[in-house]
Design an enzyme around this catalytic site. Structure first.
Site, PDB file in Angstrom:
ATOM      1  N   PRO A  12       0.795  -1.219   0.000  1.00  0.00           N
ATOM      2  CA  PRO A  12       0.000   0.000   0.000  1.00  0.00           C
ATOM      3  C   PRO A  12       0.835   1.279   0.000  1.00  0.00           C
ATOM      4  CG  PRO A  12      -0.183  -1.114   2.116  1.00  0.00           C
ATOM      5  CD  PRO A  12       0.546  -2.033   1.201  1.00  0.00           C
ATOM      6  N   ASN A  13       0.348   2.220  -0.757  1.00  0.00           N
ATOM      7  CA  ASN A  13       0.870   3.579  -0.869  1.00  0.00           C
ATOM      8  C   ASN A  13       2.186   3.689  -1.625  1.00  0.00           C
ATOM      9  OD1 ASN A  13      -1.305   4.861   0.600  1.00  0.00           O
ATOM     10  ND2 ASN A  13      -0.452   3.854   2.396  1.00  0.00           N
ATOM     11  N   ARG A  20       4.754  11.087  -2.067  1.00  0.00           N
ATOM     12  CA  ARG A  20       4.475  10.841  -0.646  1.00  0.00           C
ATOM     13  C   ARG A  20       5.728  11.040   0.199  1.00  0.00           C
ATOM     14  NH1 ARG A  20       4.045   5.053   2.153  1.00  0.00           N
ATOM     15  NH2 ARG A  20       3.394   5.732   4.202  1.00  0.00           N
ATOM     16  N   TYR A  25      10.777   8.848   1.933  1.00  0.00           N
ATOM     17  CA  TYR A  25      10.746   7.806   0.911  1.00  0.00           C
ATOM     18  C   TYR A  25      11.497   8.154  -0.373  1.00  0.00           C
ATOM     19  CZ  TYR A  25       7.191   5.999   4.029  1.00  0.00           C
ATOM     20  OH  TYR A  25       6.530   5.539   5.143  1.00  0.00           O
ATOM     21  N   ASN A  77       8.229  -5.452  -0.538  1.00  0.00           N
ATOM     22  CA  ASN A  77       8.047  -4.263   0.289  1.00  0.00           C
ATOM     23  C   ASN A  77       6.558  -4.213   0.590  1.00  0.00           C
ATOM     24  OD1 ASN A  77       7.701  -1.777   1.456  1.00  0.00           O
ATOM     25  ND2 ASN A  77       9.058  -0.705   0.051  1.00  0.00           N
ATOM     26  N   ALA A  80       2.904  -0.789   4.959  1.00  0.00           N
ATOM     27  CA  ALA A  80       2.332  -0.876   6.302  1.00  0.00           C
ATOM     28  C   ALA A  80       1.896  -2.292   6.676  1.00  0.00           C
ATOM     29  CB  ALA A  80       1.157   0.088   6.430  1.00  0.00           C
ATOM     30  N   GLU A 101      12.752  -9.170   2.356  1.00  0.00           N
ATOM     31  CA  GLU A 101      11.980  -8.007   2.795  1.00  0.00           C
ATOM     32  C   GLU A 101      12.763  -6.743   2.444  1.00  0.00           C
ATOM     33  OE1 GLU A 101       9.923  -6.463   6.950  1.00  0.00           O
ATOM     34  OE2 GLU A 101      11.678  -7.763   7.065  1.00  0.00           O
ATOM     35  N   HIS A 103      12.720  -2.342   2.446  1.00  0.00           N
ATOM     36  CA  HIS A 103      12.133  -1.075   2.888  1.00  0.00           C
ATOM     37  C   HIS A 103      13.008   0.077   2.426  1.00  0.00           C
ATOM     38  CE1 HIS A 103       9.132  -3.005   5.350  1.00  0.00           C
ATOM     39  NE2 HIS A 103      10.077  -3.783   5.845  1.00  0.00           N
ATOM     40  N   ARG A 110      12.053   4.667  13.167  1.00  0.00           N
ATOM     41  CA  ARG A 110      10.773   5.366  13.059  1.00  0.00           C
ATOM     42  C   ARG A 110       9.873   5.031  14.243  1.00  0.00           C
ATOM     43  NH1 ARG A 110       8.576   4.851   7.284  1.00  0.00           N
ATOM     44  NH2 ARG A 110       7.313   6.544   8.071  1.00  0.00           N
TER      45      ARG A 110
END
Length: 145
Positions: A12-13, A20, A25, A77, A80, A101, A103, A110
């Site tokens: 998502p996103n 964004r 990012y 990735n 969320a 994984e 990111h 964070r």
């Protein structure tokens, strides 16, 4: 040499990359990252398939598809969903293709809720915090598997 197949799944996103929160990012779009991966994949003998969805079930389906297609590896990735999805954990555990994984940011620097990764519990490894370069490092790792 037979080309290896690597699925690159984005949650998502991530379709909003470049717009964004660029301070977190980066300014590259997902299409930019995909083009970089495809170019590097050619030199590594890897065929890259890039997917993005804001829907958890799509990511589960693509993990299954990657397995059925004989993928050499999956770069994931999950956005969320990394921190919330037992369904993705179970899907990763249900396949034999190694999942890396990925990111853009470093979740451990964070918010506290980002420190737990359901995806990471089943992933072969995690690469995080290097912006778009995280994907390139993950592709290199996949090539070496």
């Amino acid at each position: 040499m037979t080309e290896k197949l690597v699925y690159v799944l984005n949650g998502p996103n991530l379709n909003r990359l470049g717009k964004r929160e660029p301070a977190i990012y980066g300014s590259q779009t997902l299409d930019d990252i995909g083009a970089m991966l495809e170019e590097r994949g050619k030199t590594l003998g890897i065929s890259v398939l890039l997917f993005q969805s804001n829907h958890e079930g799509d990511l589960v389906d693509w993990l299954h598809e990657a397995e059925d297609a004989g993928a050499h590896a999956v770069l994931l990735n999950a956005g969320a969903y990394t921190h919330t999805s037992v369904a993705l954990l179970d899907a990763i555990r249900s396949i034999t293709a190694p999942v890396i994984e990925v990111h853009l940011s470093n979740p451990h620097t964070r918010e506290d809720f980002r420190h737990k990764s359901w995806v990471g519990m089943a992933a072969k490894g995690t690469i995080a915090g290097f912006g778009a370069q995280s994907y390139m490092l993950a592709l290199e790792a996949a090539a070496g598997l």
